[in-house]
Design a protein around this motif. Structure first.
Motif, PDB file in Angstrom:
ATOM      1  N   ARG A   1     -85.876 -74.434 -11.704  1.00 34.36           N
ATOM      2  CA  ARG A   1     -85.128 -74.241 -12.551  1.00 34.36           C
ATOM      3  C   ARG A   1     -85.561 -73.988 -14.162  1.00 34.36           C
ATOM      4  N   LEU A   2     -85.101 -73.245 -15.063  1.00 37.11           N
ATOM      5  CA  LEU A   2     -85.649 -73.280 -16.458  1.00 37.11           C
ATOM      6  C   LEU A   2     -84.846 -74.171 -17.209  1.00 37.11           C
ATOM      7  N   LEU A   3     -85.777 -74.966 -18.148  1.00 33.94           N
ATOM      8  CA  LEU A   3     -85.509 -75.639 -19.223  1.00 33.94           C
ATOM      9  C   LEU A   3     -85.813 -75.150 -20.524  1.00 33.94           C
ATOM     10  N   VAL A   4     -84.753 -74.967 -21.304  1.00 36.79           N
ATOM     11  CA  VAL A   4     -85.085 -74.169 -22.598  1.00 36.79           C
ATOM     12  C   VAL A   4     -84.557 -75.136 -23.978  1.00 36.79           C
ATOM     13  N   THR A   5     -85.279 -75.174 -24.505  1.00 32.89           N
ATOM     14  CA  THR A   5     -85.006 -75.918 -26.100  1.00 32.89           C
ATOM     15  C   THR A   5     -85.479 -74.986 -27.125  1.00 32.89           C
ATOM     16  N   GLY A   6     -84.338 -74.051 -27.766  1.00 33.37           N
ATOM     17  CA  GLY A   6     -85.122 -73.358 -28.573  1.00 33.37           C
ATOM     18  C   GLY A   6     -86.049 -72.467 -27.933  1.00 33.37           C
ATOM     19  N   PRO A   7     -87.211 -72.391 -28.972  1.00 32.03           N
ATOM     20  CA  PRO A   7     -88.616 -71.369 -28.718  1.00 32.03           C
ATOM     21  C   PRO A   7     -89.187 -71.874 -27.379  1.00 32.03           C
ATOM     22  N   HIS A   8     -89.073 -73.108 -26.789  1.00 36.62           N
ATOM     23  CA  HIS A   8     -89.535 -73.850 -25.959  1.00 36.62           C
ATOM     24  C   HIS A   8     -89.003 -73.912 -24.511  1.00 36.62           C
ATOM     25  N   SER A   9     -89.828 -73.557 -23.575  1.00 37.13           N
ATOM     26  CA  SER A   9     -89.180 -73.505 -22.266  1.00 37.13           C
ATOM     27  C   SER A   9     -90.368 -74.019 -21.069  1.00 37.13           C
TER      28      SER A   9
ATOM     29  N   ALA B   1     -95.470 -76.529 -20.720  1.00 39.22           N
ATOM     30  CA  ALA B   1     -94.350 -75.603 -21.357  1.00 39.22           C
ATOM     31  C   ALA B   1     -94.886 -74.426 -21.082  1.00 39.22           C
ATOM     32  N   GLN B   2     -94.096 -73.642 -20.643  1.00 39.45           N
ATOM     33  CA  GLN B   2     -94.448 -71.945 -20.449  1.00 39.45           C
ATOM     34  C   GLN B   2     -94.421 -70.956 -21.640  1.00 39.45           C
ATOM     35  N   THR B   3     -93.596 -71.696 -22.578  1.00 40.76           N
ATOM     36  CA  THR B   3     -93.447 -70.983 -23.922  1.00 40.76           C
ATOM     37  C   THR B   3     -93.368 -72.441 -24.938  1.00 40.76           C
ATOM     38  N   GLY B   4     -94.035 -72.099 -26.046  1.00 38.65           N
ATOM     39  CA  GLY B   4     -93.640 -73.248 -27.118  1.00 38.65           C
ATOM     40  C   GLY B   4     -94.517 -74.458 -26.639  1.00 38.65           C
ATOM     41  N   ARG B   5     -93.958 -75.661 -26.960  1.00 36.82           N
ATOM     42  CA  ARG B   5     -94.774 -77.004 -27.054  1.00 36.82           C
ATOM     43  C   ARG B   5     -93.877 -77.934 -25.865  1.00 36.82           C
ATOM     44  N   LEU B   6     -94.623 -78.846 -25.596  1.00 35.57           N
ATOM     45  CA  LEU B   6     -93.996 -79.734 -24.560  1.00 35.57           C
ATOM     46  C   LEU B   6     -93.059 -80.643 -25.290  1.00 35.57           C
ATOM     47  N   GLY B   7     -93.372 -81.303 -26.464  1.00 30.03           N
ATOM     48  CA  GLY B   7     -92.644 -82.462 -27.233  1.00 30.03           C
ATOM     49  C   GLY B   7     -91.176 -82.002 -27.016  1.00 30.03           C
ATOM     50  N   PRO B   8     -90.771 -81.085 -27.535  1.00 27.42           N
ATOM     51  CA  PRO B   8     -89.500 -80.661 -28.013  1.00 27.42           C
ATOM     52  C   PRO B   8     -88.694 -80.756 -26.432  1.00 27.42           C
TER      53      PRO B   8
ATOM     54  N   VAL C   1    -101.103 -86.700 -24.508  1.00 21.65           N
ATOM     55  CA  VAL C   1    -100.981 -87.280 -25.715  1.00 21.65           C
ATOM     56  C   VAL C   1     -99.584 -86.989 -26.458  1.00 21.65           C
ATOM     57  N   ALA C   2     -99.272 -85.938 -26.274  1.00 21.83           N
ATOM     58  CA  ALA C   2     -97.776 -85.792 -26.805  1.00 21.83           C
ATOM     59  C   ALA C   2     -96.780 -86.620 -26.162  1.00 21.83           C
ATOM     60  N   ALA C   3     -97.022 -86.595 -24.903  1.00 21.08           N
ATOM     61  CA  ALA C   3     -96.136 -87.629 -24.024  1.00 21.08           C
ATOM     62  C   ALA C   3     -96.255 -89.155 -24.350  1.00 21.08           C
ATOM     63  N   ARG C   4     -97.455 -89.416 -24.480  1.00 19.87           N
ATOM     64  CA  ARG C   4     -97.657 -90.771 -24.907  1.00 19.87           C
ATOM     65  C   ARG C   4     -96.974 -91.160 -26.346  1.00 19.87           C
ATOM     66  N   ARG C   5     -97.028 -90.289 -27.352  1.00 18.40           N
ATOM     67  CA  ARG C   5     -96.620 -90.340 -28.452  1.00 18.40           C
ATOM     68  C   ARG C   5     -94.976 -90.500 -28.391  1.00 18.40           C
TER      69      ARG C   5
END
Length: 633
Positions: A324-332, A348-355, A382-386
């Motif tokens: 399934r597709l997870l979308v948060t603003g420009p991030h997916s 992430a397929q688009t955008g960044r992982l953190g959001p 690194v983003a996940a650990r933060r």
């Protein structure tokens, strides 16, 4: 034949006769016991219960039904209904409050849920009622055997030991067999998270309900844990015999299990308990079920399949998975569902992982799964650990730059030797423009039979509908195909997908195929060719054949890049890693159709074969030799 037919109607009668007969015996014994009661003494004991104990018992009853409402919510999440948690809880509590008084619990509970939640449909209501009822009985049985019996038997110290054995055994069973086949249908069993929550909620319900009864007895009559244990066992007798409210078997069970408690004291407490735990909740639930507006429509959006494209070529494997597709603003990102996890695949397929992390955790929680990140890059780790997640290396992928790839380096001398052997044995490798699916399916079937089947999830599987627009390279000996490889692509990237070969293929054949693919990627301007991943060095010994694959890839002198797995905590990470490993080793059927909805391209695509059960030769003839377009991205 006539004899068999005449026996069939008798079987349901016999199944009903046994519990009815046992209930009748319980009623008779209870009547004999009641005949000896001093009724004025019972009335006196009932009147001597102080007000604060009635209030405390009412609060314990409220807590018990709050727990039962949460139990229903776990069932909703398992089924993925997506309903408002408040409506789900209220409907669950109302159905249980009415069903436990009227008897025929499953049928009455289903009727109340159908009245309040018709949006689920008859099938959904029946499935939810069956799930809640059966899972509660299973949880009760575990708690009764592992805890209640040792407490009643005077060996309470044994309960922790039995739980320490029973809980891991149940967990291993659910991890090992996440689905079962029943009446021709595949049923998904509760996840480890759901099962653990159900057992904990069942334990809390028994504690609060037993506490409500204990509070209606005089101080010092019986220890609370002894009463709760006796209550657990007596409740099981009432549930199994199916009398309304368990009347008869429940009371008789308590009388037998608590011989030290005076008959009049116990009778007074049971009368008060029936009033406060059965009568009052039933009246409130009946009013709610009558006055509440049924939920006939839901605003839950239908999940979108994630597109099979992204910055990494392996995003193409999304098309072969339950995604399934997870979308948060420009991030997916693409989410893959396994028995225990909701896994964000490859970053992430688009955008960044953190959001995307809060949305991932919410999506996992809504289905009783563990949130997981799989095969993410070091930057994403690194983003996940933060964000407070635990992340550890899980794999290493080998990459080349095809633009400057050459065989004339000291590091590739073993590769040159393998290629010379293949050439000496008459092996030729080339890219296919019109794949022979029949011949390839035969090679794939023989390879799978010799290697214990295909792997899945993050590893591609042979499927002409999926491979029809992918780069495919085949090796021939004396004009006959003996091996082939397939690749997946992203902008500027080509990645190795599957490798299949006949038994006894000449040495160097697979190396020749990969060299042909690397050279093709260089001609197309790709800046990276990915030789696919190996387990992390610490996991190599747990993966049969990994050392041989490492030597095979090392001969190409690649650059190694670490990939990571992450979860909110280390326990979740361990469970997620084990579940992903099981899913890769034992993949299910290709459930998601490979249709135009997955491919974001204006060109026509090849549908999955409708005749999937036919023999390979007939099945693949239904497919065109080449698709008209390529996957977007």
């Amino acid at each position: 034949m006539q004899t068999l037919q005449s026996d069939r109607p008798a079987r349901p009668l016999l199944r009903r006769a046994l519990p009815l007969s046992l209930a009748a015996v319980c009623f008779w014994l209870l009547w004999q016991e009641a005949a000896t009661l001093d009724l004025p003494a019972v009335a006196t004991s009932l009147g001597e219960i102080p007000a604060w104990r009635w209030i405390a018992a009412g609060l314990a009853t409220l807590a018990s039904f709050r727990v039962l409402a949460e139990y229903d919510l776990v069932g909703h999440r398992h089924m993925g209904t997506g309903l408002d948690p408040r409506r789900a809880r209220r409907a669950g509590a109302a159905s249980i409050a009415i069903a436990q008084v009227t008897g025929a619990g499953p049928a009455v509970g289903a009727a109340v849920r159908w009245r309040l939640l018709p949006v689920l449909g008859r099938g959904g209501v029946l499935a939810l009622s069956a799930l809640v009822g059966l899972s509660f009985m299973a949880s009760w049985a575990l708690l009764a055997v592992a805890v209640a019996l040792p407490v009643i038997g005077g060996v309470a110290w044994l309960a922790p030991l039995l739980l320490a054995v029973a809980l891991p055994a149940v967990g291993y069973g659910l991890w090992r067999v996440p689905e079962i086949r029943l009446l021709g249908r595949t049923l998904r069993l509760p996840s480890l998270q759901a099962a653990g929550r159900m057992i904990a909620l069942a334990a809390l319900d028994l504690i609060f309900a037993g506490l409500a009864l204990w509070l209606l007895m005089p101080t010092g009559t019986v220890a609370p844990f002894t009463l709760i244990a006796a209550y657990t066992l007596a409740l099981g007798a009432g549930l199994m015999l199916g009398t309304p409210g368990g009347v008869g078997p429940f009371e008789l069970g308590l009388a037998l299990l608590l011989p030290a408690v005076g008959a009049e004291t116990l009778a007074a407490a049971l009368i008060g308990y029936r009033l406060i735990y059965y009568a009052v909740p039933c009246v409130i639930a009946a009013l709610y079920a009558t006055l509440a507006r049924p939920l006939v429509a839901s605003a839950v959006p239908t999940p979108r399949h994630a597109p099979a494209r992204g910055p990494r070529a392996e995003h193409a494997f999304v098309a072969q998975s339950d995604s399934r597709l997870l979308v948060t603003g420009p991030h997916s990102a693409a989410l893959l569902s396994t028995a225990q996890t909701m896994t964000l695949f490859l970053g992430a397929q688009t955008g960044r992982l953190g959001p995307l992390l809060p949305g991932l955790r919410a999506a996992a929680r809504s289905e009783n799964r563990i949130a997981c990140l799989y095969k993410i890059t070091g930057r994403d780790a690194v983003a996940a650990r933060r964000a407070g997640w635990s992340a550890v290396p899980v794999a290493r992928e080998a990459v080349l730059d095809p633009r400057d790839f050459t065989l004339d380096t000291p590091e590739r001398r073993q590769l040159r030797r393998a290629l010379r052997k293949a050439a000496k044995d008459g092996i030729t490798a080339r890219r296919l423009s019109a794949p022979d699916w029949i011949e390839m399916s035969g090679i794939n079937a023989r390879w799978a039979a010799a290697h214990g089947g295909e792997r899945g999830l993050s590893m591609g599987r042979f499927c002409p509908a999926f491979l029809s627009d992918k780069p495919i390279f085949a090796a021939y000996k004396d004009g006959r195909m003996v091996a082939f490889i397939t690749c997946v692509t992203a902008p500027g990237v080509m990645s190795l997908d599957i490798m299949r070969h006949e038994d006894g293929v000449p040495a160097g054949t697979m190396q020749a195929l990969i060299v042909a693919a690397v050279e093709a990627a260089g001609r197309e301007g790709c800046h990276e060719f990915n030789l696919a991943a190996l387990p992390d060095a610490r996991l190599m010994r747990f993966t049969p054949g990994a050392e041989g694959l490492e030597r095979f890839k090392t001969a190409f002198a690649p650059r190694w890049r670490k990939l990571y797995i992450a979860a909110p905590d280390m326990l979740s990470l361990a469970i997620a890693a084990a579940d992903l490993w099981r899913t890769i080793q034992q993949p299910g059927a290709l459930r998601q159709p490979l249709t135009a909805g997955i491919w974001e391209s204006a060109a026509p695509t090849v549908p999955a074969p409708a005749n999937a059960t036919l023999p390979p030769a007939r099945r693949w003839r239904a497919l065109p030799r080449r698709a008209g377009g390529r996957m977007a991205g």
